[in-house]
Design a protein around this motif. Structure first.
Motif, PDB file in Angstrom:
ATOM      1  N   ALA A   1      -8.303 -15.591  -6.520  1.00 23.55           N
ATOM      2  CA  ALA A   1      -9.306 -14.559  -7.130  1.00 23.55           C
ATOM      3  C   ALA A   1      -9.989 -14.989  -8.278  1.00 23.55           C
ATOM      4  CB  ALA A   1      -8.327 -13.467  -7.786  1.00 23.55           C
ATOM      5  N   ARG A   2     -10.958 -14.511  -8.596  1.00 23.65           N
ATOM      6  CA  ARG A   2     -11.938 -14.735  -9.634  1.00 23.65           C
ATOM      7  C   ARG A   2     -11.214 -14.533 -11.102  1.00 23.65           C
ATOM      8  NH1 ARG A   2     -16.962 -16.280 -10.449  1.00 23.65           N
ATOM      9  NH2 ARG A   2     -17.466 -16.275  -8.202  1.00 23.65           N
ATOM     10  N   LEU A   3     -11.631 -15.485 -12.052  1.00 20.22           N
ATOM     11  CA  LEU A   3     -10.891 -15.348 -13.139  1.00 20.22           C
ATOM     12  C   LEU A   3     -12.286 -14.680 -14.271  1.00 20.22           C
ATOM     13  CD1 LEU A   3      -8.733 -15.963 -15.425  1.00 20.22           C
ATOM     14  CD2 LEU A   3      -9.902 -18.008 -15.685  1.00 20.22           C
ATOM     15  N   TYR A   4     -12.098 -13.742 -14.901  1.00 19.33           N
ATOM     16  CA  TYR A   4     -12.874 -13.064 -15.789  1.00 19.33           C
ATOM     17  C   TYR A   4     -12.527 -13.251 -17.266  1.00 19.33           C
ATOM     18  CZ  TYR A   4     -14.715 -10.617 -11.660  1.00 19.33           C
ATOM     19  OH  TYR A   4     -15.352 -10.305 -10.535  1.00 19.33           O
ATOM     20  N   THR A   5     -13.529 -13.856 -17.876  1.00 20.76           N
ATOM     21  CA  THR A   5     -12.915 -14.258 -19.297  1.00 20.76           C
ATOM     22  C   THR A   5     -14.342 -14.529 -20.241  1.00 20.76           C
ATOM     23  OG1 THR A   5     -11.790 -16.135 -20.558  1.00 20.76           O
ATOM     24  CG2 THR A   5     -13.369 -16.882 -18.819  1.00 20.76           C
TER      25      THR A   5
END
Length: 91
Positions: free
Chosen positions: A68-72
Motif C-alpha cells: 500500500a501507499r504510505l501517507y506521511t
C-alpha cells in the motif's frame, strides 16, 4: 499513517468541527489495519532506518506488507520508505 497520530493531530479539528477523523478516513475508503506478527517482524527488520520512531516503522511496515501507499508528513520517514521502494505521499 498511524491512526493514533491522526487522532492526536486532528483532535482540535474534531473538537471545533464535530467531524470524526475516523469517519472522514472511512469516507475516503481508508482502511485501518491492525498489526499482526508479520508486521511486527517487519518493524523489527526496519529498526536500522535512521530518524524513524517505532510508530513510523509500524506505518512503513504495514504499508510494505499490504503493498500500500504510505501517507506521511514526516520527511525522514518518507525518505526511509522511498529507499525501501515503498510508495509514499509526503504532505
Amino acid at each position: 499513517m498511524n491512526l493514533a497520530e491522526v487522532l492526536t493531530h486532528a483532535h482540535r479539528f474534531s473538537e471545533v468541527t464535530g467531524v470524526s477523523p475516523l469517519d472522514l478516513l472511512t469516507g475516503f475508503r481508508v482502511s485501518v489495519h491492525s498489526p499482526d506478527a508479520g508486521v511486527a517482524r517487519r518493524v523489527a527488520e526496519l529498526a536500522s532506518l535512521e530518524g524513524t520512531s517505532l510508530a513510523d516503522r509500524f506505518a512503513a511496515a504495514t504499508a510494505e506488507m499490504l503493498s500500500a501507499r504510505l501517507y506521511t508528513t514526516d520527511r525522514a520517514l518518507a525518505k526511509a520508505a522511498m529507499r525501501r521502494r515503498i510508495p509514499v505521499s509526503l504532505f
